[in-house]
Scaffold this active site. Sequence first.
Site, PDB file in Angstrom:
ATOM      1  N   ARG A  86       5.720  20.758  44.298  1.00 28.16           N
ATOM      2  CA  ARG A  86       6.342  21.495  45.400  1.00 28.16           C
ATOM      3  C   ARG A  86       5.324  22.145  46.341  1.00 28.16           C
ATOM      4  O   ARG A  86       5.250  23.365  46.447  1.00 28.16           O
ATOM      5  CB  ARG A  86       7.323  22.550  44.880  1.00 28.16           C
ATOM      6  CG  ARG A  86       8.406  21.969  43.992  1.00 28.16           C
ATOM      7  CD  ARG A  86       9.372  23.039  43.510  1.00 28.16           C
ATOM      8  NE  ARG A  86      10.418  22.469  42.674  1.00 28.16           N
ATOM      9  CZ  ARG A  86      11.400  23.161  42.103  1.00 28.16           C
ATOM     10  NH1 ARG A  86      11.472  24.468  42.286  1.00 28.16           N
ATOM     11  NH2 ARG A  86      12.311  22.560  41.355  1.00 28.16           N
ATOM     12  N   ASP A 125      10.241  34.661  40.590  1.00 31.27           N
ATOM     13  CA  ASP A 125       9.379  34.245  41.700  1.00 31.27           C
ATOM     14  C   ASP A 125       8.621  35.473  42.189  1.00 31.27           C
ATOM     15  O   ASP A 125       9.144  36.592  42.148  1.00 31.27           O
ATOM     16  CB  ASP A 125      10.194  33.699  42.878  1.00 31.27           C
ATOM     17  CG  ASP A 125      11.080  32.524  42.501  1.00 31.27           C
ATOM     18  OD1 ASP A 125      10.727  31.785  41.562  1.00 31.27           O
ATOM     19  OD2 ASP A 125      12.126  32.357  43.152  1.00 31.27           O
TER      20      ASP A 125
END
Length: 699
Positions: A514, A389
């Site tokens: 998301r 991430d």
Amino acid sequence: MKSSLLKKCASVMLSSTLALSLSLPLLGHAQADENVQVSDDFEQGEARGWSADSGNWSVVKDGNGSTYQQSSRSESHSVKGNTSWTNYSVQADVYVNDFNGSNRVYVAGRYTDSNNFYAASLYNKKGGALEIRKKVNGSMKTLATNKKYKLDTNTWYRVKLELSGSEIKMYVNDQLELSATDTSLTAGAMGLVTSKAVAQFDNVIVSGASSEGNASTPPVKPTPGPGTEQPTPGMDPGVTSKNNYNLTGFSYGNTGGGNITDTDANYKKVYNAVDLNEALKKGSKVKVIEIMNDLDLGWNEIPSAAKAMPFSANNPVQTHPVLKKTGVSKVYIENMNGVTIFSANGAKIKHAGFVIKRSSNLIFRNLEFDELWEWDEATKGNYDKNDWDYITIEGASSKVWIDHCTFNKAYDGLVDVKKGSNGVTISWSLFKGDDRSSNSWVTQQVNAMEADKSSYPMYAYLRSSAVGMSKEDIIDIAAGQKKAHLVGATEMAGDNADLEVTLHHNYYLDIQDRMPRLRGGNAHAYNIVMDDAGLARAKKRITSNMAKAIAAKGYHFDVVGNGAISTENGAVLLEKSYLIDVFSPVRNNQKDPNKADYTGEIKAEDVILSDNGAVFRGGSDAANSPLAPYPAKAKSFSWNGFTTLPYSYTAEDPANLVAQLQAKDGAGAGKLNWSSENWLKTVYNTAATKDAQVEEDSE
């Protein structure tokens, strides 16, 4: 005018008296030649006299001047001039940012409406082609073509269409390339047209125009053609109020590192990995970290002095040819309180992910994050191995503001929030997939696999006759970003109830899922754009037989289109936002629709959804609303832990949102030319400005 074009113009002037006559209007002096009807270099900052009937058109500025840009991925038209013009030439400098596959960019003449015109066409097929085309009563036909003309993105081409009676000629870079004859159209204005491509235009010249009938015929008013039923989001790109840049949302009250000067002992300017390591290490008293230039932070490219906590090696690289050389790092920000990390120039950070733990009052502004994705063979396209991430907020961290940042395609999530973290606001940021260009990050990966298929079984299978995908298919499908924001990583975790995230004025381009995906807690999203037009196009490349063949081998290679998701009794409010071709815009369960504990509360209010040209504006509660929660039975909406939001905010009309966030002072890093001092503030004056890149406000 771009500097390269100035040089080019100079050489043309030396070689030809005709070029001399044209060089004056190119420099903005149309009055020097009465034979010039239009001469527009857009340096006034406006598209005066232009009429756009579709697309997202705006004048944009870079370091070399202004251009007229079209940034949507639908067929787009902008027109100028008189419908009475008959014989004339129209010339424009054309710069294609993204052909978006095998598509076209036109310089058009004898334009009466979107269904009737001639065009000089740049066509990105098999390396490039030039065309003379006509569109009559909505039917397009190619009159002449050169199928072996190399075209590149990010390159300027001077394109001219010359119309004289039935004769039509096309010039590129002042060389005659094509000729044709046709008598279908006799008069019309000039136009700039993009067919699903993103492009810029400059130095538009119309010369030699004669008219039929009354020369005072008013400028053409384009008639929307097929596929333009969708309202074009429009807005003067210079009217954004800087009040919109104030810190709000759940992170309201975040102090960051405060407003200190660069001479303060706690202010550190960072030029390299060692500087950043020292600023973030345990015991550091640094409050403001200014990133002065781009940083390459891969584990194999940083010096040994930086290979110590808070830096560590990230999960090992598997497939990407660049990352195999650079490696990937993980940078920890732990137990820190009151720190601002920013760049005044929109610096780019590559090959590293940041993990925030047990920290509070952190601010990240005007930074770009890039090159953290690779092809996933290890989990067959499920992307469950590397855990890369760009930013992970965890460990019950509180008060984190991420503002005016750009996040490019990543292996896992872009910004995730978990383990009870709260007080997070992400604002005015751009999240995007790969641009699919000839040397893009995804294209580099695919080129490496294409040259060595035996080392990449999943890729080889997709390219085999069993599936039948082309290299271009794979690039287009792989370009989208799979995940944006996971808010709550652990199913039914006790601290999920503490999660708090606000998303506002963010642009999500080609993001599959998301935005956000919430487990418990609260998430508020307003004035965001989800633009999945590119994903919708890519999904069409996957036939049903291809999908069956891929699934039969246990591989995952598809395009999903989930928007905002609330699960496990979380509360998500999506309001005054603009959604484009999002397949499943509002979801309330990702586990089992029959299990109420796994269903979340989610509500849409005054949201515009454009789905393949059909437009709906409203909320999730309207009858037969396409924004109704899916797939479980909807729960009544209420916030968790409070009845009204604990902060004030202003949600703007979503009709203008696309243009606003794409504007020169819109979403993403590098948009605002502010001083370092201005980036340290969290509150600005409320007065609007038309020069947000230059004017600075004070508290």
